[in-house]
Design an enzyme around this catalytic site. Structure first.
Site: not given
Ligand SMILES: [Zn+2]
Length: 248
Positions: A124, A116, A101, A148, A232, A64
């Protein structure tokens, strides 16, 4: 064809739009699920599933991390902007999107239902704190994965992973919009991922009509009142022009 779509939108209100990866590929965002897409190169069971995240969140973030930066820099394209104009003209009630996005929001659409989830925030699972995309990007600058700041756990993007349920508020809202729509306009979705792919059938069952703008076939082509196999980014601005002329 754009005149025919303009007629449908004008005559069948309210109109709800359902968008998929095809609207974002014109902004340079690769399709995750196409045969040549990311999930064909990266095994989703290792990089995109909730089990993989629980097992090894740092490995999932290795997938990611570069994509977050890329998505955060992508710009809305003429198709996103045309949908904003249709909303401002009062001709689109809401955009339901499978995309994570944020490009509809960034273009300026107000009613957006993200079935989604999106990269807009990460959470967290330990203490429940939520972090904005900007903050996550900062945390990613010096780390393999964002953790976190309160409890040290690795954050999870608020996108729906394989093996996770869709956010129920968003999906309920999407189905209600589909039932109320007299026109459901599908843009850039192959209608292959359930339950979102069931939205057009919900509209048809309630007496509404279906229009599809997508490059490539969908399982519901035969049920559509209008089927447009074009970009599109070219079709939707022409539709806006046609509807503006009609109003003038
Ligand atoms: Zn946390």
């Amino acid at each position: 064809v754009s005149a025919a779509l303009a007629d449908l939108i004008h005559n069948r209100q309210p109109c709800v739009v359902l968008t998929g990866a095809g609207i974002s590929t014109e902004s340079g965002i690769p399709d995750f699920r196409s045969p040549t897409g990311l999930w064909a190169q990266f095994d989703p069971l290792e990089y995109g599933s909730i089990d993989a995240f629980r097992r090894d969140p740092v490995k999932v973030w290795s997938f990611y991390r570069p994509r977050f930066a890329m998505l955060a820099e992508a710009e809305p394209n003429p198709a996103h902007r045309a949908l904003v104009e249709l909303e401002q003209l009062g001709l689109v009630r809401a955009v339901v999107t499978q995309n994570i996005d944020l490009l509809h929001e960034r273009a300026g659409s107000r009613e957006v239902v993200e079935v989604h989830g999106s990269i807009g925030s990460s959470s967290c699972s330990g203490c429940g704190r939520s972090y904005s995309l900007e903050r996550v990007l900062e945390l990613l600058e010096g780390a393999e994965a964002p953790d976190c700041q309160a409890c040290g756990r690795i954050l999870k993007p608020d996108v729906v992973f394989f093996g996770e349920l869709l956010p129920s508020t968003a999906i309920d809202c999407a189905f209600e919009l589909a039932r109320e729509a007299r026109l459901l306009l599908v843009v850039g979705s192959a209608l292959e991922v359930y339950p979102v792919a069931g939205l057009p059938l919900e509209t048809i069952r309630a007496g509404g009509e279906l229009a599809i703008v997508n490059r490539g076939a969908t399982p519901l082509d035969a049920r559509a009142s209008l089927r447009i196999e074009e970009s599109a980014g070219e079709v939707l601005p022409a539709v806006v022009e046609a509807l503006r002329r009609r109003r003038a």
